[in-house]
Design an enzyme around this catalytic site. Sequence first.
Site, PDB file in Angstrom:
ATOM      1  N   ASP A  20       4.080   1.673  13.298  1.00 43.65           N
ATOM      2  CA  ASP A  20       3.473   0.358  13.538  1.00 43.65           C
ATOM      3  C   ASP A  20       4.354  -0.657  14.249  1.00 43.65           C
ATOM      4  O   ASP A  20       3.840  -1.531  14.946  1.00 43.65           O
ATOM      5  CB  ASP A  20       2.968  -0.289  12.240  1.00 43.65           C
ATOM      6  CG  ASP A  20       1.653   0.301  11.780  1.00 43.65           C
ATOM      7  OD1 ASP A  20       1.149   1.223  12.445  1.00 43.65           O
ATOM      8  OD2 ASP A  20       1.140  -0.136  10.746  1.00 43.65           O
ATOM      9  N   ASP A  44       0.797  -1.222   0.000  1.00 42.66           N
ATOM     10  CA  ASP A  44       0.000   0.000   0.000  1.00 42.66           C
ATOM     11  C   ASP A  44       0.830   1.273   0.000  1.00 42.66           C
ATOM     12  O   ASP A  44       0.356   2.321  -0.424  1.00 42.66           O
ATOM     13  CB  ASP A  44      -0.993   0.006   1.165  1.00 42.66           C
ATOM     14  CG  ASP A  44      -0.356  -0.298   2.509  1.00 42.66           C
ATOM     15  OD1 ASP A  44       0.880  -0.430   2.574  1.00 42.66           O
ATOM     16  OD2 ASP A  44      -1.104  -0.410   3.497  1.00 42.66           O
TER      17      ASP A  44
END
Length: 736
Positions: free
Chosen positions: A453, A75
């Site tokens: 993350d 992505d």
Amino acid sequence: MRTSQPSRRTVLAGTAAAAALTALPPLAGQAALAAPATAAGGAYRWRNAVQGGTGFITGVLFHPSCRGLAYARTDIGGAYRWDDRTDQWIPLTDHLGWDDWNLLGVEAIAVDPAHPNRVYLSLGAYTQSWAGNGAVLRSEDRGATWKRTDLTVKLGGNEDGRGCGERLLVDPRNCDTLWLGTRHDGLLKSTDRGATWQPADFPATPSATGQGVTFLIAAGRTVYAGWGDSDGTAGKPKLYRTSDGTTWEAVPGQPTGAAAKVPIRAAYDRLTRELYVTYANAPGPNGQSDGSVHKLPSGSGKWTDVTPVKPGGTATDGSADAFGYGGVAVDARRPGTVVVSTNNRWAEIDTVFRSTNGGRTWTSLKDGAVLDVSETPYLKWGQDKPKFGWWIQALALDPYDSEHVVYGTGATLYGTRDLKNWAPQIRGLEEASIRQLLSPPTGEAHLLSGSGDIGVMYHERLTASPSRGMASNPVFGTSTGLSLAAAKPSYVVRAGWSDHGNGAYSNDGGRTWAPFEAQPAVAKDAPGPIATNADGSVLLWSFGTANPGYRSADNGATWSEVATFPKGAAPVADPVDPTRFYAFDTTNGTLFTSTDSGRTFTVRATGLSSPDSESQLTAAPGRTGDLWLSLKTNGLYRSTDAGATFAKVSSCHAAHTLGFGKAARGASYPAIYMVGAVDSFNAIHRSDDEAKTWTRINDDQHQWGWTGAAITGDPRVYGRVYVATNGRGVQYGEPV
């Protein structure tokens, strides 16, 4: 991994020029994983500091007629080709540079079954007004070189629905014809192999906020298109087809209801002539709580519900077992053999189901799975063992090996060769969004990285994923701060998003950690940059423009508000004098300093730039009061009097981030590394003469989109530099 933090998917408020539908000259892709990069004044070899994936794999595509050939999309990290000889992924889009950062979000991949060397990419991360238009790349040599067509529409490779099926397809009747599904602009068609595109006559009406086309798939000579903007009722079709390439019709009898609201992916079993479709009540990867799996025989046209497990039951922990369905793939060698994945199933953990009888019965492959993550230990997320997966929307089955199944997660790509033993099939694919970089002057590790993350990693080797995995105690999601004491480099502090404390310290250079004994109340909701002074005796922590900064003089046991600290500024410690801190207020271009160990701050230089939150202040190592200020397109400034005055550096036009490394032989000043513009474009540069002159050290094949977050040299190895990317991990370069 589900956390309470903001996503690592950095939204960059940049722009890309809208271009007409014209073909541009060929753009070379990266043909070798670690080929030397020839730059003006020398050559550099660029490689990834290995982490091992770390990002959302949104699609995997085996070539149907060429053994060992596969592609993967991400992505924010571009596209990859699998090299079966070396068992690693080859990046295909590293040539995309600063102005094309938006194109590192890959919306879809298409291959030509009749021509194995042809591959197509549709690129574009965001559809918002501040993002540039999408583009289509086409290659005749498996991505070694590319030709490019800029589109007049935007694509959403990093938006909701990015894990849906491939929105790009070579027409099964004519390989010169391609179809491209968009989010908000309907269906496009090309009749010249992607060189030009025109709107197709498609019956569904797009909207400015919908999903539009969610997948395109060939079933024999028929093309099916999923439509993501239905409300699930019978009068709002969500699956269309064309048999002649001109006229599209709604597929009759299609399933209805919330469990079949959004078609996610589809796979066609050519041996049984059956189409399998997965559905959910939202496009995902988040937000799904219902879903189903259906199949459609091309002969009878009668739909059958073959859902393995219906969502909505009670999980073992007593919560609702809510989830959708994501990936689907069929076995090209065994009729009726199909695999599907659940998605967003947090309580019971997502799984892959397999059926060998057309969906009449299913087996959960998770139940007997043996996961080996020894090559990428971070996948344990600070626990004793890894999870089978989450965000499983990419799922593929090797057409030449019935037991070779791969599936993507939010952090890796798992693969098996026997349906039982699974391991990451991720070598060469690095997708971290890097936020901070440290290269300690001593110790085992030459690099510590802070990421979106996946928190902080201690890189004891650059060629292997860190053996300690993610920094734990506590485990962070997104890292917001990372700092070491210049005179005591064994002392390191970090800050980030977590439900178990937002700050931690290390006394062994970042190998092991302990949480601060206490933290300001605001830290849970707005953890920001943190800094330790030169000897590690004082900490300063910033918490955004709405909150004051805080200070601790007892290793985080107690904290006190610093009323005069500029709100939201990133604290910078003087590397020599432990009583000095600096902070640049990006809202008004003012430099603040402290000479009492961070108790109070006073104004020094003012009027340094127009407001820009991404401006960066850096202190040169081994010197007191030697400050460098990167003001993006306003240029680079330097102060040698602790921020009282700044002078503009005339040798460059723009500076986005700057760092220091070991000095060149015979030089008295550290090597300076900068991401900025010496000429008319942004690149990576090194200066060995105190910024009087610069040498570009990357080249056009090694650009990695946006690289403005962080850069640092290695204080122990001259010429080595570490570069933070937003989706291609840590790139490090060394002179050849």
